[in-house]
Design a protein around this motif. Structure first.
Motif, PDB file in Angstrom:
ATOM      1  N   PRO A   1      18.243  44.854  94.482  1.00 51.41           N
ATOM      2  CA  PRO A   1      18.973  45.994  95.071  1.00 51.41           C
ATOM      3  C   PRO A   1      19.125  47.138  94.074  1.00 51.41           C
ATOM      4  CG  PRO A   1      20.095  43.923  95.543  1.00 51.41           C
ATOM      5  CD  PRO A   1      19.024  43.608  94.540  1.00 51.41           C
ATOM      6  N   GLN A   2      18.932  48.353  94.574  1.00 58.09           N
ATOM      7  CA  GLN A   2      19.059  49.553  93.747  1.00 58.09           C
ATOM      8  C   GLN A   2      19.989  50.541  94.447  1.00 58.09           C
ATOM      9  OE1 GLN A   2      17.601  49.572  90.789  1.00 58.09           O
ATOM     10  NE2 GLN A   2      16.381  47.716  91.129  1.00 58.09           N
ATOM     11  N   ASN A   3      20.737  51.274  93.648  1.00 61.02           N
ATOM     12  CA  ASN A   3      21.633  52.289  94.198  1.00 61.02           C
ATOM     13  C   ASN A   3      20.925  53.636  94.251  1.00 61.02           C
ATOM     14  OD1 ASN A   3      23.997  50.667  94.550  1.00 61.02           O
ATOM     15  ND2 ASN A   3      24.287  50.704  92.321  1.00 61.02           N
ATOM     16  N   PHE A   4      20.747  54.153  95.470  1.00 66.67           N
ATOM     17  CA  PHE A   4      20.169  55.471  95.671  1.00 66.67           C
ATOM     18  C   PHE A   4      21.219  56.348  96.341  1.00 66.67           C
ATOM     19  CE2 PHE A   4      16.442  52.728  95.487  1.00 66.67           C
ATOM     20  CZ  PHE A   4      15.619  53.440  94.622  1.00 66.67           C
ATOM     21  N   LEU A   5      21.822  57.219  95.544  1.00 69.77           N
ATOM     22  CA  LEU A   5      22.890  58.084  96.043  1.00 69.77           C
ATOM     23  C   LEU A   5      23.995  57.223  96.656  1.00 69.77           C
ATOM     24  CD1 LEU A   5      20.703  60.946  97.573  1.00 69.77           C
ATOM     25  CD2 LEU A   5      21.806  60.864  95.330  1.00 69.77           C
ATOM     26  N   LEU A   6      24.179  57.296  97.974  1.00 70.36           N
ATOM     27  CA  LEU A   6      25.247  56.532  98.623  1.00 70.36           C
ATOM     28  C   LEU A   6      24.749  55.220  99.214  1.00 70.36           C
ATOM     29  CD1 LEU A   6      27.044  59.460 100.515  1.00 70.36           C
ATOM     30  CD2 LEU A   6      27.637  58.466  98.288  1.00 70.36           C
ATOM     31  N   PHE A   7      23.476  54.916  98.986  1.00 69.87           N
ATOM     32  CA  PHE A   7      22.885  53.748  99.629  1.00 69.87           C
ATOM     33  C   PHE A   7      22.523  52.689  98.597  1.00 69.87           C
ATOM     34  CE2 PHE A   7      21.907  57.482 102.164  1.00 69.87           C
ATOM     35  CZ  PHE A   7      22.379  57.106 103.415  1.00 69.87           C
ATOM     36  N   ASN A   8      22.649  51.448  99.022  1.00 71.71           N
ATOM     37  CA  ASN A   8      22.225  50.316  98.209  1.00 71.71           C
ATOM     38  C   ASN A   8      21.106  49.596  98.963  1.00 71.71           C
ATOM     39  OD1 ASN A   8      22.464  47.229  97.421  1.00 71.71           O
ATOM     40  ND2 ASN A   8      23.311  48.429  95.728  1.00 71.71           N
TER      41      ASN A   8
ATOM     42  N   ARG B   1      16.986  47.570  98.814  1.00 68.57           N
ATOM     43  CA  ARG B   1      15.908  46.935  98.062  1.00 68.57           C
ATOM     44  C   ARG B   1      14.635  47.740  98.320  1.00 68.57           C
ATOM     45  NH1 ARG B   1      16.830  41.472  96.482  1.00 68.57           N
ATOM     46  NH2 ARG B   1      18.802  40.658  97.300  1.00 68.57           N
TER      47      ARG B   1
END
Length: 312
Positions: free
Chosen positions: A47-54, A56
């Motif tokens: 899992p990676q955090n992209f802005l407000l989203f988590n 894969r």
């Protein structure tokens, strides 16, 4: 060629040339692809955090591939209208795409492995610019050959050196993917273009050296197999790297018994087939030589050579 014959301005001019710059870029790119293999794999699978989203990143594999596939189809439609060598180009694209779909359906552990296509197609594109910045000389053979060799080296390097603990077996399918990708990259540069004899010449010296290298490597592997050093299968668990010192050195391409030539379960697609060494090696040869014969005039030159031998 003696380097003493070059003056400093000539050397500087060559260093500044597009060929040299793209060659350096290709070296850096392929080095990064090989060395960052495990890093990239961990990035896309966790899992990676992209802005407000988590999310894969691997879960984006299918939608992104679908977008690329639709774009590719639009490109092919455009080339059918505007391009040259349409029959042979469409045939090759059909074989590459159809084979890619079969691999996706039956041989892939996870759709994220489609990344091989993008990695090595881009590598082939960069490499083509090192040989032929204008795209007019048809260096398809050189591009596909070198990219395929690097792709094969990459997989052996992962198995024996870079991340042996994660590799249960030497993955021939990954080598296929890299060769397919080399073909994709080469076709994007040289597909649907007319190359007359006045524009380019088949690089027979390069072909001869390549075939000699392939023959020498094949003989070397065969000798290792005959002497018992190389083992394609195993009947017991083999430690990482597949290298065992018993009474003598033994190298295994399979680290767990019963993996090759079998259907293995995967959490995503259900089951996937693991091709064994014979199928894998034959597939490598077939794919490579199939791609080579996209070269204009190569088949006829090869046929004439065979015919001349048969009548001697």
């Amino acid at each position: 060629m003696n380097i003493k014959n070059f003056t400093f301005p000539e050397i500087l001019r060559k260093v500044r040339s597009k060929n040299f710059l793209f060659a350096v870029l290709a070296v850096i790119y392929f080095f990064a692809v090989i060395e960052l293999h495990l890093t990239i794999s961990n990035f896309v699978t966790h899992p990676q955090n992209f802005l407000l989203f988590n999310i894969r990143p691997r879960n984006l594999a299918f939608p992104l591939t679908l977008i690329v596939f639709i774009t590719l189809l639009l490109y092919l439609v455009y080339q059918l209208v505007k391009g040259s060598r349409k029959t042979i180009s469409v045939f090759y694209w059909f074989v590459l795409i159809f084979s890619g779909i079969l691999i996706y359906k039956f041989l892939m552990v996870h759709p994220v492995e489609i990344a091989h296509y993008f990695q090595y197609a881009l590598g082939a594109f960069i490499l083509s610019k090192a040989f032929d910045p204008t795209g007019k000389e048809f260096r398809f053979v050189e591009v596909v050959t070198i990219t395929s060799l690097i792709g094969a080296f990459d997989e052996f390097y992962q198995f024996f050196v870079h991340c042996p603990a994660y590799c249960r077996y030497m993955d021939w399918m990954d080598i296929w993917l890299n060769i397919f990708a080399a073909g994709f990259g080469g076709m994007l540069i040289y597909g649907f273009k007319e190359y007359g004899n006045s524009v380019y010449k088949i690089s027979f010296p390069f072909l001869k050296k390549t075939l000699l290298f392939i023959l020498s490597l094949s003989i070397f592997i065969f000798v290792l197999y005959l002497t018992g050093i190389l083992n394609f299968y195993t009947d017991r668990l083999i430690p990482p790297k597949g290298i065992v010192w018993e009474d003598s050195l033994k190298i295994f391409f399979e680290r767990e018994p019963g993996v090759y030539d079998s259907w293995q379960k995967t959490f995503h697609t259900g089951y996937f087939y693991v091709p064994g060494p014979l199928f894998g090696i034959l597939g490598i040869f077939f794919l490579y030589f199939f791609l080579l014969f996209y070269t204009p005039g190569l088949f006829h030159a090869f046929y004439r050579k065979i015919k001349s031998f048969s009548f001697k």
